[in-house]
Scaffold this active site. Structure first.
Site, mmCIF file in Angstrom:
data_model
loop_
_atom_site.group_PDB
_atom_site.id
_atom_site.type_symbol
_atom_site.label_atom_id
_atom_site.label_comp_id
_atom_site.label_asym_id
_atom_site.label_seq_id
_atom_site.Cartn_x
_atom_site.Cartn_y
_atom_site.Cartn_z
ATOM 1 N N ASP A 135 0.826 -1.216 0.000
ATOM 2 C CA ASP A 135 0.000 0.000 0.000
ATOM 3 C C ASP A 135 0.856 1.260 0.000
ATOM 4 O O ASP A 135 0.442 2.295 0.530
ATOM 5 C CB ASP A 135 -0.919 0.042 1.241
ATOM 6 C CG ASP A 135 -1.990 -1.025 1.205
ATOM 7 O OD1 ASP A 135 -2.266 -1.546 0.124
ATOM 8 O OD2 ASP A 135 -2.541 -1.341 2.271
ATOM 9 N N ILE A 159 -10.062 -9.459 -2.468
ATOM 10 C CA ILE A 159 -9.621 -10.754 -2.959
ATOM 11 C C ILE A 159 -10.137 -11.856 -2.042
ATOM 12 O O ILE A 159 -10.012 -11.775 -0.818
ATOM 13 C CB ILE A 159 -8.082 -10.822 -3.048
ATOM 14 C CG1 ILE A 159 -7.578 -9.828 -4.099
ATOM 15 C CG2 ILE A 159 -7.624 -12.236 -3.422
ATOM 16 C CD1 ILE A 159 -8.043 -10.109 -5.515
ATOM 17 N N CYS A 199 -24.170 -4.121 2.984
ATOM 18 C CA CYS A 199 -23.415 -2.866 3.145
ATOM 19 C C CYS A 199 -24.315 -1.807 3.773
ATOM 20 O O CYS A 199 -25.365 -1.458 3.211
ATOM 21 C CB CYS A 199 -22.890 -2.384 1.800
ATOM 22 S SG CYS A 199 -21.987 -0.822 1.912
ATOM 23 N N SER A 217 -15.481 2.734 5.672
ATOM 24 C CA SER A 217 -14.023 2.707 5.844
ATOM 25 C C SER A 217 -13.406 4.008 5.347
ATOM 26 O O SER A 217 -12.539 4.595 6.000
ATOM 27 C CB SER A 217 -13.419 1.514 5.096
ATOM 28 O OG SER A 217 -13.721 0.310 5.761
ATOM 29 N N CYS A 242 -14.872 -0.720 8.492
ATOM 30 C CA CYS A 242 -16.113 -1.481 8.479
ATOM 31 C C CYS A 242 -15.825 -2.836 7.853
ATOM 32 O O CYS A 242 -15.194 -2.914 6.797
ATOM 33 C CB CYS A 242 -17.174 -0.740 7.668
ATOM 34 S SG CYS A 242 -18.729 -1.636 7.472
ATOM 35 N N ASP A 243 -16.279 -3.897 8.484
ATOM 36 C CA ASP A 243 -16.029 -5.256 7.990
ATOM 37 C C ASP A 243 -17.298 -5.971 7.531
ATOM 38 O O ASP A 243 -17.270 -7.171 7.265
ATOM 39 C CB ASP A 243 -15.382 -6.109 9.091
ATOM 40 C CG ASP A 243 -13.976 -5.649 9.439
ATOM 41 O OD1 ASP A 243 -13.281 -5.140 8.555
ATOM 42 O OD2 ASP A 243 -13.581 -5.802 10.613
ATOM 43 N N CYS A 245 -19.081 -6.365 4.890
ATOM 44 C CA CYS A 245 -19.083 -7.164 3.657
ATOM 45 C C CYS A 245 -18.275 -8.452 3.820
ATOM 46 O O CYS A 245 -18.541 -9.451 3.139
ATOM 47 C CB CYS A 245 -18.579 -6.343 2.480
ATOM 48 S SG CYS A 245 -16.888 -5.736 2.637
#
Length: 371
Positions: A135, A159, A199, A217, A242-243, A245
């Site tokens: 990143d 991914i 979401c 996020s 935010c997790d 998904c």
């Protein structure tokens, strides 16, 4: 040189360095350039101007390191053993922090291990042009990871791998030797749309396409301005990332816990009470967040995010008192505090709100009589 034998050794060395999986691909990402430009033209990158500034370089690894012919894509799992299975998402008095940020910042750790991998390869081949990235440069890491066989791009744009879901970090090592490439993974999401429908802010606007401007996020981490009111209720108690998904993804039932202790939940997050976290001074915030990716958003943005969560919490005198105590630090923060105070007082019967006349005047808009 037997490059196939070298590639096999590289994968063994990578596992010894703490990576769970490694794949190799070429540098041709030309098929992704049109989609990248369309995403940028739509403004889905929000205020992340650096994404537009670097343009198509993100799809051209060889421009980052001239001579690059292969990318070694590596995966490092981060699911902590005390992730609590998102239990505190259902407790509005506690803060939810994205699982990747519960421990130490991954950037330096993953990059150092990639650098060691490059050094190991260099010892084997004698001379090597290489450069690690985590990143840290304009690079389309997810298309590279898919091309290298680490997984496929899910409908949430992350991914996915059948063996481990999506709870992992990605890193890349650019090299100038013609290693044999791995086979790309095919999409295996099927008809599942759990990530899209779950979401909170409907940020997944198409399969595999996220509008960052709507993403929690982005709003809690990358964006430092005034969070649009239309998203504040949906944010709930999510104060950093935010997790959702990933939490609903069926493939994540196969995720394994990380063995990397640096990614384990730090003690300061064992009981993340909103009021307690909001009470931290800037000095306490910096000390408690040493080595954490959260540190980079700064104390004021930390308070801003917590203010929204406190506005979404059940009425509490301690919350109202805490919010009042932070007014005046910045205009942006005050706007969120005033909103949170209005949400708190709106939960009281009208005869009770009269006891908070001073607060109501501070909020300016006041409350409807039937609140």
């Amino acid at each position: 040189m037997n490059y196939q034998e070298l590639a096999d050794k590289i994968k063994v060395w990578a596992q010894e360095l703490g990576f769970q999986k490694v794949g190799i691909c070429d540098v041709d990402l030309s098929e992704h350039e049109a989609a990248l430009q369309k995403w940028l033209d739509a403004g889905y990158h929000g205020e992340m101007d650096w994404m537009a500034r670097h343009g198509m370089m993100r799809a051209r690894p060889a421009e980052l390191l001239p001579g690059t012919v292969r990318v070694i894509s590596a995966r490092m799992d981060y699911l902590p053993p005390q992730a609590q299975f998102a239990a505190n998402l259902s407790d509005p008095t506690q803060a939810y922090i994205s699982r990747y940020a519960l421990g130490r910042d991954y950037h330096k750790l993953v990059r150092n291990q990639l650098k060691k991998l490059g050094q190991k390869i260099e010892q084997e081949v004698g001379q090597l042009g290489y450069r690690p990235f985590v990143d840290s440069a304009p690079l389309l890491e997810r298309p590279l990871a898919q091309k290298a066989g680490l997984g496929w791009t899910g409908k949430h744009s992350l991914i996915l791998d059948k063996e481990c879901g999506s709870w992992f970090f990605l890193g890349e090592l650019l090299v100038d030797i013609p290693l044999p490439v791995d086979e790309a993974k095919q999409n295996d999401c099927g008809k599942c749309t759990a990530c899209i429908t779950s979401c909170p802010t409907q940020a997944i606007v198409e399969e595999g396409i996220v509008d960052a401007r709507r993403c929690i996020s982005y709003l809690t981490i990358e964006f430092d301005g005034v969070i649009p009111e239309e998203f504040r209720k949906a944010m709930g108690n999510r104060i950093y990332g935010c997790d959702d998904c990933q939490l609903v993804c069926p493939w994540n039932r196969f995720a394994e816990l990380t063995q990397q202790e640096d990614f384990h939940r730090r003690p300061s997050f064992n009981s993340p009470d909103l009021v307690s976290l909001f009470s931290w001074s800037e000095t306490e915030f910096l000390k408690n967040m040493e080595g954490s990716p959260i540190r980079r958003i700064g104390h004021l943005q930390w308070l801003r995010n917590l203010s929204v969560a406190m506005g979404n919490a059940p009425y509490s005198k301690s919350i109202v008192s805490a919010l009042e105590s932070r007014r005046g630090l910045s205009d942006v923060l005050d706007q969120h505090i005033d909103w949170a105070l209005a949400q708190q007082l709106a939960q009281l019967p009208y005869n009770e709100t009269s006891k908070h006349g001073r607060l109501i005047r501070i909020i300016q808009k006041g409350l409807p009589r039937d609140a």
